[in-house]
Write an enzyme that holds these catalytic residues in place. Structure first.
Site, PDB file in Angstrom:
ATOM      1  CE1 TYR A  51      14.353 -44.557  25.667  1.00  0.00           C
ATOM      2  CE2 TYR A  51      12.172 -45.272  26.681  1.00  0.00           C
ATOM      3  CZ  TYR A  51      13.365 -45.526  25.831  1.00  0.00           C
ATOM      4  OH  TYR A  51      13.144 -46.784  25.046  1.00  0.00           O
ATOM      5  CB  ALA A  52       8.433 -39.718  28.678  1.00  0.00           C
ATOM      6  CB  ALA A  53      10.104 -35.456  26.217  1.00  0.00           C
TER       7      ALA A  53
ATOM      8  CG  ASN B 243      17.853 -49.802  17.036  1.00  0.00           C
ATOM      9  OD1 ASN B 243      17.056 -50.322  17.835  1.00  0.00           O
ATOM     10  ND2 ASN B 243      19.081 -50.233  17.142  1.00  0.00           N
TER      11      ASN B 243
ATOM     12  CB  SER C 230       9.747 -46.498  24.134  1.00  0.00           C
ATOM     13  OG  SER C 230       9.523 -47.102  25.417  1.00  0.00           O
TER      14      SER C 230
ATOM     15  CE  LYS D 113      12.874 -44.737  22.577  1.00  0.00           C
ATOM     16  NZ  LYS D 113      13.791 -44.970  20.947  1.00  0.00           N
TER      17      LYS D 113
HETATM   18  N1  LIG Z   1      15.626 -52.950  25.100  1.00  0.00           N
HETATM   19  C1  LIG Z   1      14.072 -52.384  25.404  1.00  0.00           C
HETATM   20  O1  LIG Z   1      13.457 -53.108  26.223  1.00  0.00           O
HETATM   21  C2  LIG Z   1      13.682 -51.398  24.662  1.00  0.00           C
HETATM   22  C3  LIG Z   1      12.364 -50.999  24.971  1.00  0.00           C
HETATM   23  C4  LIG Z   1      11.470 -49.927  24.395  1.00  0.00           C
HETATM   24  C5  LIG Z   1      12.389 -49.241  23.202  1.00  0.00           C
HETATM   25  N2  LIG Z   1      13.749 -49.495  23.060  1.00  0.00           N
HETATM   26  C6  LIG Z   1      14.373 -48.562  22.062  1.00  0.00           C
HETATM   27  O2  LIG Z   1      14.977 -49.628  21.216  1.00  0.00           O
HETATM   28  C7  LIG Z   1      16.149 -48.999  20.574  1.00  0.00           C
HETATM   29  C8  LIG Z   1      17.539 -50.034  20.897  1.00  0.00           C
HETATM   30  O3  LIG Z   1      17.526 -50.214  22.294  1.00  0.00           O
HETATM   31  P1  LIG Z   1      18.384 -51.535  22.779  1.00  0.00           P
HETATM   32  O4  LIG Z   1      17.603 -52.039  23.840  1.00  0.00           O
HETATM   33  O5  LIG Z   1      19.149 -52.472  21.900  1.00  0.00           O
HETATM   34  O6  LIG Z   1      19.552 -50.659  23.468  1.00  0.00           O
HETATM   35  P2  LIG Z   1      21.104 -50.829  23.281  1.00  0.00           P
HETATM   36  O7  LIG Z   1      21.806 -49.816  24.321  1.00  0.00           O
HETATM   37  O8  LIG Z   1      21.557 -52.193  23.558  1.00  0.00           O
HETATM   38  O9  LIG Z   1      21.430 -50.338  22.069  1.00  0.00           O
HETATM   39  C9  LIG Z   1      21.185 -48.918  21.739  1.00  0.00           C
HETATM   40  C10 LIG Z   1      22.606 -48.607  20.929  1.00  0.00           C
HETATM   41  O10 LIG Z   1      22.582 -46.983  20.344  1.00  0.00           O
HETATM   42  C11 LIG Z   1      23.848 -46.727  20.619  1.00  0.00           C
HETATM   43  N3  LIG Z   1      23.877 -45.303  20.728  1.00  0.00           N
HETATM   44  C12 LIG Z   1      23.523 -44.635  21.934  1.00  0.00           C
HETATM   45  N4  LIG Z   1      23.751 -43.272  21.920  1.00  0.00           N
HETATM   46  C13 LIG Z   1      24.340 -42.836  20.537  1.00  0.00           C
HETATM   47  C14 LIG Z   1      24.573 -41.810  20.116  1.00  0.00           C
HETATM   48  N5  LIG Z   1      25.041 -40.494  20.637  1.00  0.00           N
HETATM   49  N6  LIG Z   1      25.286 -41.993  18.745  1.00  0.00           N
HETATM   50  C15 LIG Z   1      25.429 -43.218  18.242  1.00  0.00           C
HETATM   51  N7  LIG Z   1      25.019 -44.568  18.900  1.00  0.00           N
HETATM   52  C16 LIG Z   1      24.390 -44.211  20.019  1.00  0.00           C
HETATM   53  C17 LIG Z   1      24.338 -47.335  21.644  1.00  0.00           C
HETATM   54  O11 LIG Z   1      25.854 -47.365  21.744  1.00  0.00           O
HETATM   55  C18 LIG Z   1      23.863 -48.823  21.448  1.00  0.00           C
HETATM   56  O12 LIG Z   1      24.701 -49.766  20.765  1.00  0.00           O
HETATM   57  C19 LIG Z   1      16.486 -47.845  21.531  1.00  0.00           C
HETATM   58  O13 LIG Z   1      16.034 -46.858  20.850  1.00  0.00           O
HETATM   59  C20 LIG Z   1      15.672 -48.014  22.558  1.00  0.00           C
HETATM   60  O14 LIG Z   1      15.194 -46.803  23.180  1.00  0.00           O
HETATM   61  C21 LIG Z   1      14.096 -50.680  23.805  1.00  0.00           C
END
Ligand SMILES: NC(=O)c1ccc[n+]([C@@H]2O[C@H](COP(=O)([O-])OP(=O)(O)OC[C@H]3O[C@@H](n4cnc5c(N)ncnc54)[C@H](O)[C@@H]3O)[C@@H](O)[C@H]2O)c1
Length: 277
Positions: free
Chosen positions: A188-190, A113, A165, A192
């Site tokens: 991000y598109a690539a 995640n 996503s 996901k």
């Molecule tokens: N929130 C949304 O609207 C949404 C929509 C579609 C997809 N997503 C996906 O859901 C997942 C969670 O997103 P979120 O909204 O909770 O985001 P968020 O930023 O709240 O949480 C993501 C976490 O990943 C951690 N992280 C980032 N880079 C890292 C690294 N190099 N090593 C270790 N940890 C790392 C961050 O510190 C963060 O706590 C992500 O993959 C995101 O792309 C989120």
């Protein structure tokens, strides 16, 4: 022939031995590792799995927030531990698994995640930035899968849940961002899109070990975005709203548990219908 034998076996299951719905969703005795555990959606996954009975391991790069999340779950009387790791760094991931192997004899569920992006136009993104986004999502998930496999093979199965996503499924609609300072990047598109097909690969490769791999593709979740953005976003969404603080809680439990034991290789959009239009 194989089909006939299998059918005969299935028919032999008597009514008394069929699990109840509650049992199908029960994760008691299971151990789950969640990356991005300090983040917004990680909270939903952790709370859902813990409530269903799983012991939780959280990892993230942001240590204070990670420890805070761990303590919140402990206050709720759940079994939880946490390890700081950097998903782009093999040494950091291996260090974490050395520690996990010392403490845990099993690992049944992995939720890939953790994620990040840069809000910038295609023309301005540097190759290093593009690479970083791919590394966090794809290389990170790949390394974690490699590390959990020995646990899952030993225990006769497991569930891997990758987080994609809607923007791994369709192109980003640039018109909704206006001057909010947000956008969705090419990287991000690539990344996901890659998560979704990485999932299919894992499902077909790991099926023989009873290890399932599925992807959840969230739509936009509410996180205090600019009101104009929220308005445009909701207008495009059939259910008329952004994701909330528990839209993913039950979905994670479903894919982690025996409630979905014949599902592997799917991408499940949790997007209020965004990708249906
Ligand atoms: N929130 C949304 O609207 C949404 C929509 C579609 C997809 N997503 C996906 O859901 C997942 C969670 O997103 P979120 O909204 O909770 O985001 P968020 O930023 O709240 O949480 C993501 C976490 O990943 C951690 N992280 C980032 N880079 C890292 C690294 N190099 N090593 C270790 N940890 C790392 C961050 O510190 C963060 O706590 C992500 O993959 C995101 O792309 C989120």
């Amino acid at each position: 022939m194989a089909n006939t034998v299998e059918q005969a076996r299935t028919i032999k299951i008597s009514k008394e031995t069929l699990p109840s719905l509650k049992e199908l969703y029960d994760l008691t005795g299971k151990v789950a590792l969640i990356t991005g555990g300090a983040g917004q959606l990680g909270k939903q996954f952790a709370e859902g799995l813990a409530e269903a009975g799983a012991e939780i391991i959280l990892t993230d790069i942001r240590e204070p927030e990670l420890v805070e999340r761990q303590n919140e779950l402990k206050d709720m009387k759940y079994k939880v531990s946490c390890y700081r790791s950097e998903l782009t760094d093999a040494e950091s991931v291996y260090w974490m698994f050395d520690a996990i192997r010392k403490k845990y004899s099993r690992l049944d569920i992995l939720i890939n995640n953790g994620g990040m992006t840069y809000f910038m136009p295609l023309e301005e993104m540097k190759p290093e930035e593009f690479e970083k986004v791919l590394d966090v999502h794809l290389k990170g998930s790949f390394m974690l899968v490699q590390q959990v496999l020995p646990f899952m093979k030993r225990n006769g199965g497991g569930s891997i849940i990758n987080i994609g996503s809607i923007y791994g499924m369709v192109g980003a609609d640039q018109s909704i961002y206006g001057d909010s300072g947000l956008n969705s990047s090419a990287a991000y598109a690539a990344a996901k899109g890659g998560m979704i097909n990485f999932t299919r690969y894992l499902a077909s490769y790991l099926g023989e070990y009873n290890i399932r791999a599925n992807c959840i593709s969230p739509g936009g979740f509410y996180a205090g975005q600019a009101p104009e953005f929220i308005e445009r976003y909701c207008a495009k969404t059939p259910l008329g709203r952004m994701g909330d603080s528990y839209d993913l809680k039950g979905v994670g439990v479903f894919l982690a548990s025996d409630a979905s034991k014949y599902i592997t290789g799917v991408n499940l959009p949790v997007d209020g219908g965004w990708t249906a239009r």
